[in-house]
Every structure is written in structure tokens, then in C-alpha cells.
Design an enzyme around this catalytic site. Sequence first.
Site, PDB file in Angstrom:
ATOM      1  N   ASP A  68      26.145 122.576  48.552  1.00  0.00           N
ATOM      2  CA  ASP A  68      25.261 121.402  48.633  1.00  0.00           C
ATOM      3  C   ASP A  68      25.929 120.212  49.322  1.00  0.00           C
ATOM      4  OD1 ASP A  68      23.490 122.920  46.973  1.00  0.00           O
ATOM      5  OD2 ASP A  68      24.608 122.244  45.230  1.00  0.00           O
ATOM      6  N   HIS A 120      19.387 125.114  52.125  1.00  0.00           N
ATOM      7  CA  HIS A 120      19.696 123.972  52.963  1.00  0.00           C
ATOM      8  C   HIS A 120      18.438 123.118  53.073  1.00  0.00           C
ATOM      9  CE1 HIS A 120      23.357 125.853  54.070  1.00  0.00           C
ATOM     10  NE2 HIS A 120      22.865 126.681  54.963  1.00  0.00           N
TER      11      HIS A 120
HETATM   12  P1  GDP Z   1      23.513 122.356  51.904  1.00  0.00           P
HETATM   13  O1  GDP Z   1      23.149 123.563  51.105  1.00  0.00           O
HETATM   14  O2  GDP Z   1      24.989 122.181  52.027  1.00  0.00           O
HETATM   15  O3  GDP Z   1      22.804 122.288  53.202  1.00  0.00           O
HETATM   16  O4  GDP Z   1      23.049 121.078  51.080  1.00  0.00           O
HETATM   17  P2  GDP Z   1      21.609 120.758  50.469  1.00  0.00           P
HETATM   18  O5  GDP Z   1      20.602 120.787  51.520  1.00  0.00           O
HETATM   19  O6  GDP Z   1      21.395 121.563  49.260  1.00  0.00           O
HETATM   20  O7  GDP Z   1      21.855 119.282  49.931  1.00  0.00           O
HETATM   21  C1  GDP Z   1      22.163 118.258  50.715  1.00  0.00           C
HETATM   22  C2  GDP Z   1      21.109 117.180  50.529  1.00  0.00           C
HETATM   23  O8  GDP Z   1      21.594 115.991  51.061  1.00  0.00           O
HETATM   24  C3  GDP Z   1      19.818 117.444  51.280  1.00  0.00           C
HETATM   25  O9  GDP Z   1      18.754 116.909  50.546  1.00  0.00           O
HETATM   26  C4  GDP Z   1      20.005 116.693  52.600  1.00  0.00           C
HETATM   27  O10 GDP Z   1      18.794 116.287  53.205  1.00  0.00           O
HETATM   28  C5  GDP Z   1      20.753 115.511  52.112  1.00  0.00           C
HETATM   29  N1  GDP Z   1      21.688 114.900  53.056  1.00  0.00           N
HETATM   30  C6  GDP Z   1      22.526 115.499  53.951  1.00  0.00           C
HETATM   31  N2  GDP Z   1      23.305 114.571  54.538  1.00  0.00           N
HETATM   32  C7  GDP Z   1      22.975 113.368  53.992  1.00  0.00           C
HETATM   33  C8  GDP Z   1      23.449 112.042  54.160  1.00  0.00           C
HETATM   34  O11 GDP Z   1      24.364 111.767  54.913  1.00  0.00           O
HETATM   35  N3  GDP Z   1      22.858 111.071  53.383  1.00  0.00           N
HETATM   36  C9  GDP Z   1      21.863 111.337  52.505  1.00  0.00           C
HETATM   37  N4  GDP Z   1      21.348 110.340  51.790  1.00  0.00           N
HETATM   38  N5  GDP Z   1      21.386 112.582  52.326  1.00  0.00           N
HETATM   39  C10 GDP Z   1      21.943 113.581  53.052  1.00  0.00           C
END
Ligand code: GDP
Length: 422
Positions: free
Chosen positions: A13, A41
Site C-alpha cells: 500500500d 492498486h
Molecule cells: P499500492 O497497492 O501500493 O498501489 O497502494 P494503494 O493503492 O493500496 O494505496 C495507496 C493509496 O494512496 C491510494 O489510495 C492512492 O491513490 C493514494 N496515493 C498514492 N500516492 C499518494 C500521494 O502522494 N498522496 C496522497 N494523498 N495519496 C496518494
Amino acid sequence: MPVTVILGTQWGDEGKGKAIDTFAGDFDYVARYNGGNNAGHTIVNEYGTFKIHLVPSGIFHPKTKCLIGGGVVIDPATLIEEMNSLRKAGIQLEKRLFISPRSHFIMPYHKILDGLYEEAKGAGATGTTRRGIGPTFADKISYNGIRWYDFTDPEIFSGKLRVQLELKNKIIAALGGSALNFENVREEYLAYYSQIKPFIKELFPIVQNGLKAGKKFLLEQAMGSILDPDWGTYPFVTGSTTLASAATGGLGIPPRAITRIIGVTKAYTTRVGGGPMPTEIKDDAHAEKALSEVAATTGRIRRGGWFDAEVVRFACQINGIDRLFLTKLDILSEFDKIKICTGYEFNGKRVHYHDLDSYQLDKVKPIYKTVQGWEKDIREIRKYKELPARARAYVETVEKLAGVKIGWVANGPEREAVIKKP
Ligand code: GDP
């Protein structure tokens, strides 16, 4: 950069989906190498907001082709649902999505067993997603798996399914569950196969010919480095290897073809499910609330904690990370003081992540450095030098502690919210 790996350095995440979406347009192929639909994601772009579990994040770039490697386990119902939602958003999948016939199926009994094992463990439960991932990988390794190849001859599939149901129904019954019916499962899975069949293709020629022709590949990890079954916080880990060393196996890419490894790191720490988390916040209700999140895949609460340099440093070393992509810096904007864990103490001695097993890690004392927050909204900033001095100082402290340069800082979920760090 012919082959780049993008992976998470923490417990998943980290924002890998966003990082991959940022770079995917520069690649000919984006390939998923591990995990199953326990990963999710979240991607926010011009098509909308997507929570994708199996299809590689490169699917949103029309010229990029996507591969699902043999190291991935697939729940066909989830895959079909995801493909339909992408089609609905106008994304073309035909001739762009290729699935390895070597990837294994998550069968209904895997999901049932996942739940029954968790219940049997009671308070010591792993905190799995109960989506059958671990039992599917266990079957793959113990020669009991069913994969796409088995469908090319329906007799082979039926024979394997019959044996597996005989075995699994006994275990399910012993654990108090209800037995599965052969005909029902058979019909259900044959129907899935007929829908997914056009996308199943041996990846070996695609990959080998692509490498020869100088095509660029982006290899995408699911989960995070500290969920690796060997090097993560076992048994609170995932069912497949998450490290860069696993990126090539199931895809049929020679390891020496990897030219760059990018580590995605959240500016703080979260963890979903059970298991040790040294920097988890338990004594500050405001900080705990601000850094907890709701998981994309399951809706479960992610436990929130301060940045843990010990964990990220370990991930940088074990994966050979060249550059870090730091996400969610904007989330820290509301704090006047921010804690950073620089290392651990255990029984009065300085120790490292790799010195400890999960149960010891649960008892370490994090050594914190407290820095001043910037207390300003940074979400609209697109140039590194325009970030408040304290935000830059935070980024540079993380960089120093991790021992690897930060190349990008993300400050919002949108595609544009990425700052290139000089
Ligand atoms: P992944 O599995 O590593 O892709 O992560 P997830 O998608 O489960 O969780 C990451 C969350 O953080 C998602 O809701 C993204 O839209 C959000 N996100 C990613 N980068 C940023 C950021 O720089 N700032 C904010 N506020 N949200 C982010």
C-alpha cells in the site's frame, strides 16, 4: 532502461499503482510478477478512479501492453469483473493484455480453507484477506495446483479437479465447513476459462523477442518487501516472494536484464492485518487517526505509524534499489511535529531489522528523531524547490536514513501530483 522493477519497500500500500501509472507511458510492457487479488492498486487518472487487483497498472496507457506472469495466482471471477470495469471505462484489452498459461487458479476451496485456517488459529491469526492466496501458492508448490494450461484438455482439468475436491472436501469437512460439488465447480470454471481464453498466451516469446528488439519492460510488484515469505515478518506475510529477485522468474526474464529498481516508500508507515509494526502509533489519538487508512482491496483499516527507516533501509539493501519514489508527503502537512524512527533497540542494544524475527520485532523500542512539520498545504506544488524548507528537510532526512536517493516525491493521489527531485 530496458527492464525496470517497481516495488514497495514497506508492508504494501505504498502507492505503487500511482508510481507505476506515472512511468508506464514510457514502457512497451508492464508486467505483474507476484501475488494475487489480495493486492489492490488505486489509480486516479483521466478515466476515473480505479481499484485494480490483477490487471497491471500500465493498462491505462494505450500504447503499453500488459502481462500477467506465471508467478501470479488468479481468481477468474475477480479478473473478469476487473476486465469488464476497464472495458466500461473505454479501455481496450484485446491485443493488449496477455496472461501466462502457467499462472495458477484460485479455486473455491482455497478461499474456504484460507478462512478456516484463520479461524482455527484464533488470536494468532495471520490476518489474511481470506481470498485463498496462501492456499493456492501452497498447492502450487505441493504439486496440487490447477493452472490455465490444464484447460487446454477438459479431461485433464476434470481429472485434477476431481482429485482435489476429494482431498479438499475432507479437510473442509474436518474443519466444520461445507463440501463443494464437483459439477458446480467444473461448470463455473469452464465458463470462466471460455471468457479469459483469448487473453491467455505463453509470454516467453513476447518477452524474449521484446528484449532482443530493445523493448522496455516495467515489472510491477504486488504487496511489499516486508511481506516477503522469507525476509518479511513471517508468518505475517504473503504467499509469494515479493522481492526484486522474484521479478524475473515467473515472467521468464533473465535477472541480468534488470537495469533499474525503483522502491516506492510511503512518507510514514501503514500495515494491514496482524504482525509486528514497531512504529505503530498507539499513544497519540490524533496522529493515529491521521495516519490510518482504509485498504483499497478489503476495506480493512490500515494501522498507522511513523516512518521506519530501519525497514526501508533493509528493503533498499535486499532489493538493490537505485532510487526511491516517496509518496503521501501531503498527508504529513497537518503535523507540527513529525517522528522518524532511525533504528531499533532490543534488550538495551542497538539492533537491525534483519537481526530479529517477528516475535522479537514486536518488542523492539524504536529510536525516534522528532522534526518540525511544515504545516502548509503542499498538494498543488510541482517543483521541488517550491516545497517548504521543512518538507524538503524531511525528504532529505528520509533519503539519508534510507541510504538511497529519492528521485520523486508524490503529494496527492492524482497523476500530476509528482515532483521530480533534483
Ligand atoms: P499500492 O497497492 O501500493 O498501489 O497502494 P494503494 O493503492 O493500496 O494505496 C495507496 C493509496 O494512496 C491510494 O489510495 C492512492 O491513490 C493514494 N496515493 C498514492 N500516492 C499518494 C500521494 O502522494 N498522496 C496522497 N494523498 N495519496 C496518494
